[in-house]
Design an enzyme around this catalytic site. Sequence first.
Site, PDB file in Angstrom:
ATOM      1  N   ARG A 195       8.834   0.989   7.126  1.00 27.75           N
ATOM      2  CA  ARG A 195      10.066   0.833   6.351  1.00 27.75           C
ATOM      3  C   ARG A 195       9.869   1.380   4.936  1.00 27.75           C
ATOM      4  O   ARG A 195       8.765   1.740   4.532  1.00 27.75           O
ATOM      5  CB  ARG A 195      10.464  -0.647   6.266  1.00 27.75           C
ATOM      6  N   TYR A 246       0.357  -8.979  -8.936  1.00 31.21           N
ATOM      7  CA  TYR A 246       0.843  -7.671  -8.478  1.00 31.21           C
ATOM      8  C   TYR A 246       0.526  -6.600  -9.509  1.00 31.21           C
ATOM      9  O   TYR A 246       0.002  -5.525  -9.176  1.00 31.21           O
ATOM     10  CB  TYR A 246       2.346  -7.751  -8.230  1.00 31.21           C
TER      11      TYR A 246
END
Length: 249
Positions: A15, A155
């Site tokens: 995706r 992150y």
Amino acid sequence: MRFEGKLALVTGASRGIGKATALKLAAQGANVAVHYVTAADQAEDVYRQIRALGRESMAVQADISDRESVNKMAGKIAGNLGAIDLLVNNAGAVVDSNFDELTPEQWDRTIAINLTGTFNVIWAVKAAMIERNFGRIVNVSSIAALAVRPNQLAYAASKAGVIALTKSCCEPLAQHNIRINSVAPGLIATDMVNEVSPAMIENLCAATPMGRMGEPEEMANVIAFLLSEESSYMTGSTVVASGGRILIP
């Protein structure tokens, strides 16, 4: 064609940016191994689209944070499609958690996937690239690595590590005709944005000089450029593709 006769491995290709990149490379002549973690049906759909373009392909499952799993994936690809020429390290995970809320478990998992996972895949394919004296690698980082992002501490740190890894690998790999670069996307219209509130999306778009999110296909264009010989004098570089948004409010 740009990538005629080349074999690409794109991680996280079921995706988003990974899917767009896999289809872009196939449209430009490459055979493509489609990596996924859990989205088998989506990966199979990408595989079928690549085959419809007349290219060889296979869908391969692996947990990139697990070195043994990655090595098995590389072996399957080599046995079925041949040696990997082009590598796109796109698979990643994001955790929205600020300084006070971040747990050690969240930190460990984010670093394991985004940074150690990138390392694992490079190390699984580099020996064959060195032996053949050819390779092109693109690591997907983020503009979170380049500016303060307190709500995504793990992150941001992991993606900054990806940039440092890219820079650190460029000299030893360059001796073997292997180029390695990274791309730092801004806000891109992928499934990840579904985890962000509409108000936050609106604020981020307003803070972007181009006034919108980027599309996965736009990132695929940048990645394809870095893999191609059009970028033949680039290695160790990070290309920012963020619609002009570098500092994040």
